[in-house]
Motif scaffolding. Structure first.
Motif, PDB file in Angstrom:
ATOM      1  N   MET A 211      35.777  41.781  43.129  1.00 45.53           N
ATOM      2  CA  MET A 211      35.673  40.674  44.102  1.00 45.53           C
ATOM      3  C   MET A 211      36.999  40.411  44.806  1.00 45.53           C
ATOM      4  O   MET A 211      37.030  39.822  45.881  1.00 45.53           O
ATOM      5  CB  MET A 211      35.214  39.389  43.392  1.00 45.53           C
ATOM      6  N   MET A 212      38.109  40.817  44.194  1.00 46.03           N
ATOM      7  CA  MET A 212      39.427  40.566  44.801  1.00 46.03           C
ATOM      8  C   MET A 212      39.522  41.091  46.229  1.00 46.03           C
ATOM      9  O   MET A 212      40.277  40.574  47.035  1.00 46.03           O
ATOM     10  CB  MET A 212      40.519  41.298  44.001  1.00 46.03           C
ATOM     11  N   GLU A 280      27.507  35.216  44.808  1.00 47.70           N
ATOM     12  CA  GLU A 280      27.436  33.755  44.620  1.00 47.70           C
ATOM     13  C   GLU A 280      28.611  33.278  43.766  1.00 47.70           C
ATOM     14  O   GLU A 280      29.203  32.239  44.026  1.00 47.70           O
ATOM     15  CB  GLU A 280      26.105  33.375  43.955  1.00 47.70           C
ATOM     16  N   GLU A 281      28.909  34.071  42.725  1.00 44.27           N
ATOM     17  CA  GLU A 281      30.040  33.711  41.851  1.00 44.27           C
ATOM     18  C   GLU A 281      31.335  33.722  42.669  1.00 44.27           C
ATOM     19  O   GLU A 281      32.151  32.795  42.598  1.00 44.27           O
ATOM     20  CB  GLU A 281      30.138  34.699  40.682  1.00 44.27           C
ATOM     21  N   GLU A 289      35.632  26.408  42.444  1.00 42.29           N
ATOM     22  CA  GLU A 289      34.835  26.106  41.252  1.00 42.29           C
ATOM     23  C   GLU A 289      35.058  27.115  40.126  1.00 42.29           C
ATOM     24  O   GLU A 289      34.236  27.250  39.223  1.00 42.29           O
ATOM     25  CB  GLU A 289      33.341  26.063  41.638  1.00 42.29           C
ATOM     26  N   GLY A 290      36.141  27.873  40.202  1.00 40.37           N
ATOM     27  CA  GLY A 290      36.429  28.878  39.160  1.00 40.37           C
ATOM     28  C   GLY A 290      36.718  28.209  37.830  1.00 40.37           C
ATOM     29  O   GLY A 290      37.111  27.033  37.796  1.00 40.37           O
ATOM     30  N   PRO A 291      36.544  28.959  36.711  1.00 41.53           N
ATOM     31  CA  PRO A 291      36.698  28.344  35.386  1.00 41.53           C
ATOM     32  C   PRO A 291      38.066  27.686  35.154  1.00 41.53           C
ATOM     33  O   PRO A 291      38.146  26.708  34.417  1.00 41.53           O
ATOM     34  CB  PRO A 291      36.467  29.517  34.411  1.00 41.53           C
TER      35      PRO A 291
END
Ligand code: BYC
Length: 327
Positions: A211-212, A280-281, A289-291
């Motif tokens: 995803m980066m 979506e993640e 909204e990342g952990p």
């Protein structure tokens, strides 16, 4: 985290820019000449660069946190010294990049305020946790590996100060990638618990590393213009594919399994086909909204506040130096 609207291209600006200057600028870019800070450039080009370079700088600075978390717990003095050096390198990269953005008229205070206010973007990858030592291996191998894939072409980006910063950054990233891979080699050749730890880290970092490279090309609003201005030299999907092709054999050498049942060599294309990415993640992490998103920004704010006395001392020293010179 929301879009850096202030730094976005304003289509209205273009129409008032002198056509001869725009044409001369585009001809220089097409001839692969570097654009330098004092050269005329379209406003949208300047804003796009400030956006990308400042996000890149923030990524380097926030990127110190997940690994910094392990400096005190590295398993040996050798590992500690290497990790300390690596994390310091990332801080240095952030500083070259802030300086490159300043040559475009951005103020460092404004960029840093935007980060601390949660308005500026930084790479999604640094919003994931590092619960085990194997994560440090996986970050060096995969995250620095992905960063090199993205940054080697940026050595030929059209803006001179950014391109030159990338030359040194890439040399250092190459060392970072090797140190991470060496940690993975050690763990993969270790006890069964160590092998499991290495596999677990690969399982957690593989998809975020893909995803980066950013959204797929057909959902990447900035790519077309940035490719035309040669700010970007390859598209997001092209770089992602190169990364997969280079990394799969490295995983095989480690005896680890890439967590993708759809991964297979495509003879006709001469590359690996891989499974669907959970976009979506990605978009959720981009939205903040990342952990570890909240923890990262809080850590940066605290570091900034704790460092206030250093900035004050440096200012006081500079004032004294000027007074001495003037006397
Ligand atoms: N994370 O139109 P797109 C390191 C945003 S640090 C968050 O494709 P673009 C390291 C994008 O900004 C290395 N946001 O954009 C450090 C855009 O939003 P805005 C970090 C992302 O700019 C410590 C929107 O999504 N490397 O190596 O043409 C330890 C649409 O995307 C991400 C760099 O920064 C993401 N992953 O292409 C270890 C490289 N992806 O701004 C290692 C320099 C996309 O329109 N940057 N977005 O609101 C680039 O090459 C490009 O900016 C990107 C995105 C390929 C990342």
């Amino acid at each position: 985290m929301y879009t850096t609207e202030l730094q976005k291209a304003d289509p209205g600006v273009r129409s008032v820019e002198p056509a001869d200057l725009v044409a001369a600028f585009e001809a220089r870019v097409a001839a692969d000449e570097f654009i330098e800070p004092k050269d005329w450039m379209p406003e949208a080009y300047r804003r796009t660069l400030i956006r990308q370079i400042s996000q890149h700088a923030h990524s380097e600075i926030v990127g110190m946190l997940p690994e910094g978390n392990w400096i005190t717990r590295a398993p040996s003095l050798r590992r500690k010294a290497i990790l300390l050096a690596k994390v310091q390198d990332e801080g240095g990269h952030g500083l070259y990049l802030y300086s490159a953005a300043e040559t475009l008229g951005a103020s460092r205070a404004e960029m840093i305020d935007a980060l601390h206010a949660g308005k500026a973007k930084y790479s999604t990858i640094f919003n994931y946790p590092t619960p085990t030592w194997a994560d440090i291996g996986a970050i060096g191998w995969l995250v620095d590996g992905a960063a090199i894939m993205n940054q080697v072409p940026l050595q030929r980006t059209s803006y001179g100060p950014y391109a030159r910063a990338m030359v040194r950054v890439c040399k250092e990233e190459s060392f970072h990638q090797r140190q991470g891979y060496e940690i993975m080699m050690t763990l993969a050749a270790g006890t069964s618990a160590q092998r499991r730890m290495a596999q677990d880290a690969l399982d957690r970092w593989w998809w975020p590393a893909l995803m980066m490279f950013g959204p797929p090309d057909d959902q990447s609003p900035n790519s077309e213009q940035s490719m035309r201005w040669r700010i970007k030299r390859d598209t997001n999907d092209e770089l992602r594919q190169k990364f997969v092709d280079a990394t799969v054999p490295q995983a095989e050498l480690l005896g680890l399994t890439i967590p993708d049942p759809d991964l297979r060599w495509n003879e006709a294309r001469g590359g690996y086909d891989f499974g669907a990415i959970e976009w979506e993640e990605f978009f959720a992490v981009v939205r903040g909204e990342g952990p570890c998103a909240r923890e990262r920004i809080e850590a940066r704010r605290k570091a900034w506040e704790d460092g206030a006395w250093v900035r004050e001392a440096a200012d006081a020293y500079e004032m004294k130096r000027r007074q001495r010179l003037a006397a």
